[in-house]
Design an enzyme around this catalytic site. Sequence first.
Site, PDB file in Angstrom:
ATOM      1  N   SER A 289      -5.294  -3.905  -5.226  1.00 51.48           N
ATOM      2  CA  SER A 289      -5.813  -3.501  -3.915  1.00 51.48           C
ATOM      3  C   SER A 289      -7.324  -3.252  -3.994  1.00 51.48           C
ATOM      4  O   SER A 289      -8.081  -4.137  -4.377  1.00 51.48           O
ATOM      5  CB  SER A 289      -5.056  -2.260  -3.418  1.00 51.48           C
ATOM      6  N   ASP A 391       2.054  -8.966   3.096  1.00 52.19           N
ATOM      7  CA  ASP A 391       1.096  -7.872   2.893  1.00 52.19           C
ATOM      8  C   ASP A 391       0.294  -7.680   4.178  1.00 52.19           C
ATOM      9  O   ASP A 391      -0.439  -8.574   4.607  1.00 52.19           O
ATOM     10  CB  ASP A 391       0.165  -8.207   1.722  1.00 52.19           C
ATOM     11  N   HIS A 423       2.498  -5.075   0.430  1.00 56.17           N
ATOM     12  CA  HIS A 423       1.376  -4.613  -0.385  1.00 56.17           C
ATOM     13  C   HIS A 423       1.834  -3.810  -1.601  1.00 56.17           C
ATOM     14  O   HIS A 423       1.163  -3.821  -2.637  1.00 56.17           O
ATOM     15  CB  HIS A 423       0.457  -3.751   0.486  1.00 56.17           C
TER      16      HIS A 423
END
Length: 482
Positions: A289, A391, A423
């Site tokens: 991320s 995601d 995600h």
Amino acid sequence: MAMAMRVIEKMVGGIRPNLGSLVDSDGGALLHSPASLSPSSSSSSSSSLQLFREKEEEKLPILGSGSFVGEDADPRSAFVVCSSNTTNTIKNQRRRRVRSGGNLSFGPHLPGVSPRRQQSFRQDMGHAAAETYLLTRLSFKLLRYLGIGYRWITKFVALGCYALLLMPGFLQVGYLYYFSRQIRRSIVYGDEPRNRLDLYLPLNIDEPKPVVVFVTGGAWIIGYKAWGALLGQQLAERGVMVACIDYRNFPQGTISDMVEDASQAISFVCNNIAAYGGDPSRIYVMGQSAGAHIAACTLVKQAMKECGEGENSAWSISQIKAYFGLSGGYNMLNLVDHFHNRGLYRSIFLSIMEGEHSLQHFSPEVIVRDPSNSSAVSLLPPFILFHGTKDYSIPSDASKSFADTLERAGACVKLILYEGKTHTDLFLQDPFRGGTDELLRDILSMIHEDDPKAQVDNAAAPPTRRLVPEFMLKLAHEISPF
């Protein structure tokens, strides 16, 4: 003796509920007004008055009247000390009056708890409830005034429910994190307070092991080295050493500080990992991320630095064997509006990125696209990008676009998409589920690509065990704020 008994009987018989009563501090002697006594008891008033004056320094209250007996009290209104038998009799009478409802109280009172104490407890609870409501309401108002609105609040609530559903797995991973002997926590790699890393060591270090430097995510605000505990433990079980780094978050620092910290951590690993049993020639950099963005910026910046003249560095981009980017974003110009709609508001995000004019400087895709940076791009290690197609925090298009840009610039790149994954599915839910973990399998296949023995050992390793029940994982998937 008979005369004394008659005096006592008259004293007891003359008691009235409206007369004040007094119990001494020891609970023994009880005092009554002489108005309730017969005249035959007046002969004992002088001795009784003397005994009372011995008590007068205690300033005991007269129950029911609220007054105090002082030094200048009139002897005619003095109290007479009764015998112990009289005391017990009057105490029993007072108990009967309490049980019969003689004392005023607000509703039924608890056994063994005085009405006054019960009333006080109720008042305290009422005050506590009112203050809790007030503070909660003011907190939400404050969040709105700070620009943290409805979307942010709802996501925060969803995050709490999400974490609660995955708590069985978090507790098990947390236990190992604090008590495992295979983890070296908080190794100092720099001068800043957050310059610490956790090192996950394989159980058997009979030969130098490959190393993964992992940069955790957290929206550039809540990143922490312990977030990589699950990945670190799983890779260490398969013979890979993992260094999970901590770094300054916003508002402690901005993006340039985060990149600087990541660079220092990589430098520390490159120059010191051999002392822990790691192989300095097999170092991989990985991020998830926001951590994927920070790690990519660090590598691109290092490549740009090495292309410049007179730039000295404590580590070289050539020491990095490959980069693994998990669910990352690499073009901040394209993501600023998306983040704003997701609750990371533009004003906050631009503060993290040091202003709108800096977005292109911290967008690896933009830098790689610039033809003038082709020499730096040629120095980059292979980039392997992992992303789930469901995601919503950072769309998989971010990795697709970056992969296309790298390929057009002549860099080595590989894109792996996981159908239907969100995600956090790849990073949390799938490892908690146990069994065959696609992401773990793909990472290990690339790390052990040139090690046939490790490939055999990896294939023979038992599947990872389940940490969270399936129904809780499915619920977490549905309410995930990510």
